[in-house]
Write an enzyme that holds these catalytic residues in place. Structure first.
Site: not given
Ligand code: UD1
Length: 418
Positions: A22-23, A93, A117, A122, A305, A397
């Site tokens: 998915k991701n 997301r 989610c 986020r 996850d 989803r």
């Molecule tokens: C992706 C996955 C999600 C998974 C996560 C961590 C997808 C669509 N989703 O989410 O299922 O749980 O990776 O493996 O691929 N952060 C910041 N600033 C930013 C971005 C992130 O502070 O600009 C923080 C977030 O709050 C979190 C951490 O970094 O604490 C990791 O987030 P991130 O790896 O970016 O998650 P996603 O890409 O949103």
């Protein structure tokens, strides 16, 4: 409202096939926009998030044709809009990848802040920092993110937190920038590598994906092509955990065993027997599961996850396990639902203490998000009696035909519309 009804307490046996990730798919589809050609993406999972993304693509002007359930051909040459509204993106997301893709193609993007989610804040500040470093001006008003650049120029970007989304988004935007971009402290997840491989297949020049330093040498033009998405690490892990929770024997087919190492290590500590082949993992659940401790981390650490699912499994173990959530600030809200089935869990900040063995019995529960929903399926299959999971659309989803796959393993599970 869709519900899953499970009569649990049966050991599951047989083979289950894992779909595409998915991701990875949620990143690769937007990346198609960078090319003005026709791309065919294979091994797409048949899940709600992908259907929603395809709808957004069509709204942007792309022509999308499914030749079968898992194969989509996209003509991105006809994309004529740079705007994705909140109505379109609120359910996923990963809509934030449209920012990087539209910016890379048109030097301009306007996309609503993403949905998906809800487990705490986020932020997307690292994505924005990357776009600005590449030369984009950014305005965020009324929930819309607007990006505009004269041109994108490569630069060095150090991520303050290891973010999967920011790493991929910057890689996408930088693929057609002028000059070289270096991302330091990059995420190493399998879908980061898969997206880089896809971009390279289209003619990009990206090196180092899978390490913490990624070098992107911008190119003028990207071309369409054909690409097959990797298997889903989290779907595979969920079925491995289900095998253990039901004391069953399940062969999880179409996986990359290396991607599963952190989970395999934990299941082995819990006394499961694991056999690995080239593209499968077989899990033999023991009569008595032992407890273990888990800390979620960025790849190659234990994936956040799979945190809700492993908590459901730990509830069945002979003793106390401790789970520390290091990625998301608030990812334990669902434990009250697991408690309805008899799980004994206490949460203090980012730490959950799971006391086993619990005698699980069926109950009515509500799936608050995708992976928490999967944890309720794990517990429902382990519990005696009938569990009804409401809001099962959350599970759809991310899991294709979960009721069909589990029925194939001997589970008594059905989906109803109530
Ligand atoms: C992706 C996955 C999600 C998974 C996560 C961590 C997808 C669509 N989703 O989410 O299922 O749980 O990776 O493996 O691929 N952060 C910041 N600033 C930013 C971005 C992130 O502070 O600009 C923080 C977030 O709050 C979190 C951490 O970094 O604490 C990791 O987030 P991130 O790896 O970016 O998650 P996603 O890409 O949103």
């Amino acid at each position: 409202m869709e519900q899953l009804v499970i009569n649990g307490g049966k050991p599951l046996r047989g083979t289950v096939n894992v779909n595409g990730a998915k991701n990875a798919a949620l990143a690769i589809l937007p990346a198609v926009i960078l090319s003005e050609g026709i791309s065919t993406i294979d091994n797409l999972p048949g899940i709600e998030d992908i259907k929603n993304l395809v709808q957004i693509f069509e709204n942007l002007g792309a022509q999308c044709t499914f030749s079968d359930k898992h194969t989509l051909t996209i003509d991105a040459s006809t994309v004529n809009s740079r705007r994705a509204s909140y109505g379109a993106v609120k359910r996923i997301r990963a809509s934030y990848y449209l920012l990087g893709a539209l910016l890379g193609r048109f030097n301009e993007a306007e996309v609503a802040m993403p949905g998906g989610c809800n487990f705490g804040q986020r932020p997307i500040d690292q994505h924005i920092k990357g776009f600005m470093a590449l030369g984009a001006k950014v305005a965020i008003n009324h929930g819309m993110v607007r990006l505009k650049a004269e041109k994108l120029v490569g630069t060095n970007i150090y991520l303050d937190v290891v973010s999967v989304g920011a790493t991929i988004n910057i890689m996408i935007a930088a693929a057609r920038a002028e000059g070289t971009t270096i991302i330091e402290n990059a995420a190493k997840e399998p879908h980061v590598v898969d997206t880089a491989n896809f971009l390279n297949m289209m003619g990009a020049n990206i090196k180092g994906a899978g390490t913490d330093l990624i070098r992107i040498s911008g190119v003028n033009k990207l071309f369409g092509g054909s690409y097959t998405i990797i298997p889903d690490q989290i779907e595979a892990g969920t079925y491995m955990i289900i095998a253990a929770a039901t004391k069953g024997t399940v062969r999880v087919q179409n996986v990359i065993p290396k991607h599963m190492d952190s989970l395999t290590a934990k299941l082995t500590e819990m006394k499961c027997i694991i056999k690995e082949g080239e593209d499968y993992i077989e899990v033999f659940g023991p009569e008595r599961l032992m407890p273990t401790n888990v800390k979620t981390m960025v790849y190659p650490g234990f994936p956040t996850d799979l945190q809700p699912q492993i908590i459901a499994l730990l509830a069945c173990a002979q003793g106390t396990g401790i789970v520390t959530e290091n990625v998301w600030e608030n990812r334990f809200q669902y434990v009250n639902e697991l408690k309805r089935l008899g799980c004994n869990i206490t949460v203090e900040g980012r730490v959950a203490v799971v006391k086993g063995p619990a005698t699980l019995s069926g109950a009515e529960v509500h799936a608050p998000d995708l992976r928490a929903g999967a944890a309720l399926v794990v517990a429902g299959l382990a519990a005696k009696g009938t569990t009804t999971i409401m809001n099962a659309k959350q599970i759809n989803r991310g899991y294709e035909d979960i009721e069909g796959k589990l029925s194939g393993l001997g589970a008594d599970i059905r989906k109803i519309n109530a």
